[in-house]
Design an enzyme around this catalytic site. Sequence first.
Site, PDB file in Angstrom:
ATOM      1  N   LYS A 576      47.227  38.625  40.101  1.00 56.97           N
ATOM      2  CA  LYS A 576      46.402  38.778  41.307  1.00 56.97           C
ATOM      3  C   LYS A 576      47.085  38.291  42.575  1.00 56.97           C
ATOM      4  O   LYS A 576      46.584  38.515  43.667  1.00 56.97           O
ATOM      5  CB  LYS A 576      45.127  37.920  41.156  1.00 56.97           C
ATOM      6  N   GLU A 603      44.164  47.383  39.122  1.00 50.20           N
ATOM      7  CA  GLU A 603      42.774  47.476  38.671  1.00 50.20           C
ATOM      8  C   GLU A 603      42.321  46.233  37.916  1.00 50.20           C
ATOM      9  O   GLU A 603      41.202  45.762  38.068  1.00 50.20           O
ATOM     10  CB  GLU A 603      42.632  48.720  37.790  1.00 50.20           C
ATOM     11  N   GLY A 661      38.745  28.712  25.575  1.00 45.30           N
ATOM     12  CA  GLY A 661      39.773  29.488  26.292  1.00 45.30           C
ATOM     13  C   GLY A 661      39.214  30.347  27.397  1.00 45.30           C
ATOM     14  O   GLY A 661      39.879  31.272  27.873  1.00 45.30           O
ATOM     15  N   GLU A 664      40.656  28.592  33.117  1.00 48.93           N
ATOM     16  CA  GLU A 664      42.067  28.330  33.358  1.00 48.93           C
ATOM     17  C   GLU A 664      42.359  26.953  32.757  1.00 48.93           C
ATOM     18  O   GLU A 664      41.440  26.146  32.582  1.00 48.93           O
ATOM     19  CB  GLU A 664      42.335  28.257  34.871  1.00 48.93           C
ATOM     20  N   LYS A 679      38.938  37.565  43.999  1.00 44.31           N
ATOM     21  CA  LYS A 679      38.499  38.883  43.536  1.00 44.31           C
ATOM     22  C   LYS A 679      37.687  39.605  44.599  1.00 44.31           C
ATOM     23  O   LYS A 679      37.897  40.793  44.848  1.00 44.31           O
ATOM     24  CB  LYS A 679      37.694  38.742  42.244  1.00 44.31           C
TER      25      LYS A 679
END
Length: 812
Positions: A576, A603, A661, A664, A679
């Site tokens: 990202k 995407e 999990g 982060e 985002k």
Amino acid sequence: MRVLKFGGTSVGSVANINQVINIVKNGAQDQHIAIVVSALGGITDLLMQAGTDASNKDDYNTAFKDIEAKHIEFTRTLIPDSDEALDEIKNLLKSLESLLQGIYLINELSPKTVDKLLAYGEILSSSIIARAMYAQGLDAVRKDSRDLITTNDKHTKAGVNYKVTNSQIEYYFTKAKQKITVLPGFIASTANGDTTTLGRGGSDFTAAIVAAALDVDQVEIYTDVSGMYTANPKMVKQAKPIESISYHEAMELSHFGAKVLYPPTIVPVMSKNIPIRIKNTLQPEEPGTLIHNQNGQSTNPIKGLSNISNVALLTLEGGGMVGIPGISKRLFETLSNQGINIILITQASSEHSICLGVMEDDAGKAKNAIDEEFEYEISLNKIDPLTIEIGLSIIALVGDQMKSHQGISGKMFSTLGKNNVNIRAIAQGASEKNISAVIAQKDVKKALNSLHERFFEAQRKQLNLFITGVGNVGEKLLNQIQQQQEYLKKQLNINMRVLGLSNSRKMLVDESGIDLQNWSALLDAGEPATLDGFLDHVVELNQRNSIFVDITANADVADMYGKYLKQSVAVVACNKIAAASDFKNYSELKRLSKAYNAPLLFETNVGAGLPIIDTLNNLIASGDRVNRIQAVLSGSLNFVFNNFKSGDSFHDVVQAAKAEGFTEPDPRIDLSGVDVARKILILARESGLKINLEDIENEPFLTENNLNSSDVPHFFETLKEDAAHFEKLVAQAEAKNCRLKYVAQLDNGKASVGLQEIPEGHPFYNLEGSDNIVLFFTDRYPTQPMQIKGAGAGGDVTASGLFADIIRTATF
Ligand code: ADP
Ligand code: ASP
Ligand code: MG
């Protein structure tokens, strides 16, 4: 009467010569056969090497010994019991050695001597082959072509005197007693009896001269490939033999480098309408290519592609050229006087410059002659001294029907442009049978393959992947690619190959495609990885439709995108960092993507495999306007708030999320809202907003104490300390019959992220597990928003999102 020609590779080994003899044996026995043969494969080059060495007073014996050994070995194997044959060959070799000694002594190699020297290749091969045929029971005899073909004295590329030649050939064959006559190709003689040659590759021409003189039904040229191909099969794997082609098309293709046929070959047979059949000596059952007087329309207006390497571009330029007649005449005359062949000409309509393509070897000679011719104009600064560019190639698109089809050159240049092939000059024959372009030598293979794909394999597109980051998601992607390869070929006509792989330690590149069953071991054995090293490999391979796939979360990798895009390499990223970086960087990458025709797709930055960005782009492209976006975009925060009820320990829930999990390694990145902010930033930018991360309102639900924690264990301590704060948040929501969701929002150009109390009945209320959801409120979806919902994290879905982006590049 039949005329067959066998080229150097067809007679390059004992086994191949036996194959030639079989072809002749299996042919019609009731007619005469003329067999034209080349020198044994590689011998003409070796003779030239020996001659050059001798004339330079270098050691010519090494080359000579190779020549000698090959001919003696062939003679002993093919004609085992004949001392006569061996004596003949040894005598010929002896006189060849004397000639080389002579060249050494006089320290000179004139064109006349070159012809004398090179002729030994065909003289020797025809002797051996005629005797081998005879030894195997064929009624064969050798006839020296120098007695039949008479030329002028333009040594190394002599012109044929057809009148004399035709009657000599006719006379010989009407009298010939034997069924089979073996003729050396390539060689001829002047009226005075001096040996000449017809130009390199000229054995094809010999066959055509004989065929035309005898007015046979067809000439058969046997070589090492199954015909004339849509492109040189050594450069383009997908090339296919052309079934039928006109004389003009074949001439254009061979003029522009299709070595399979020597260009002048067409001339004598075309005037008599004799077809040429090109066939493969090792696969004689294949139909090969028919070159004939073809008028019929074929479905594809393009017949083939060809290329010439080692071309130099000469440019004559200057203000003094405008409107002055005779400049071109002087230019062309000068080159013609030097015997320099011009392959391509272009002139700007301003007449300010003339550009010529010649072979690189001729460039120096051309410059001296032209600068001398225009010395006066150059001294007055009316014309600049000639400039020379080397390291170039010409590629040409050939087809008789091109003139009646529009848009072919457009397709040609856009295909080259898309693949970052720079075009230095363009020429189109006035007859519109060919369009040719001058490009850098290094781009030839890519150019030919992309043009071939565009014009001959319209259906199948090759995608060449270079993947960085082969952790959990990368591994899943490789599995998916391997599993779907056949499906993609059959259903989508896409050939997806992985040519490069790297992780932080190792990298691996393989031009023919990495074996995906074994990639892990292969990568382990690869070379040490560097980001620039990987890029260098991609650039060096110079493959069409190359795609760099970033499956890391690394800022240094994200910094490489610009470099890839500038090479017209597409970038597909689940990283990202670039898309959420400073707006200047983001928009520069978008600009590069457009300028270099290279898709930049990410995407999976939002909602993993969910088609969120693609849908947003499609809405906007179709003219809809996005008014509001509301979304839950964090799998980890969703997990946390789905499991946190009044009375629970917030600390324990976050710890469980970390253990599963979902967060982060540093949960503060999720809980502070930074990840969600990135985002919504990306979605806002894709909606057309010029904003940065700082512009996004982020009302944290964590306490100052949480946010100021020194490290992860300390952070967890503070969660315990501030348990009452979290209990209050959840209790208040529950009291209103609401659930807590971490929501990202874009409304009226303002983006924000934060915790919200979601009432029952709202689309977010029942969001489960780590699912994501996006609502698009647009002009066309004003009250009932378009919804996209599903798993927003996980290796498999992220890999399939990357997969979809890769496929998208194919339709770009
Ligand atoms: P020969 O020794 O039989 O005369 P050449 O080497 O002169 O053979 O010509 C055959 C070679 O021409 C092929 O092996 C191929 O590499 C090359 N070639 C270049 N362009 C084409 C094409 N369009 N179709 C077929 N072969 C081509
Ligand atoms: N042996 C000659 C050459 O190599 C002629 C030919 O093979 O056609 O150029
Ligand atoms: Mg040839």
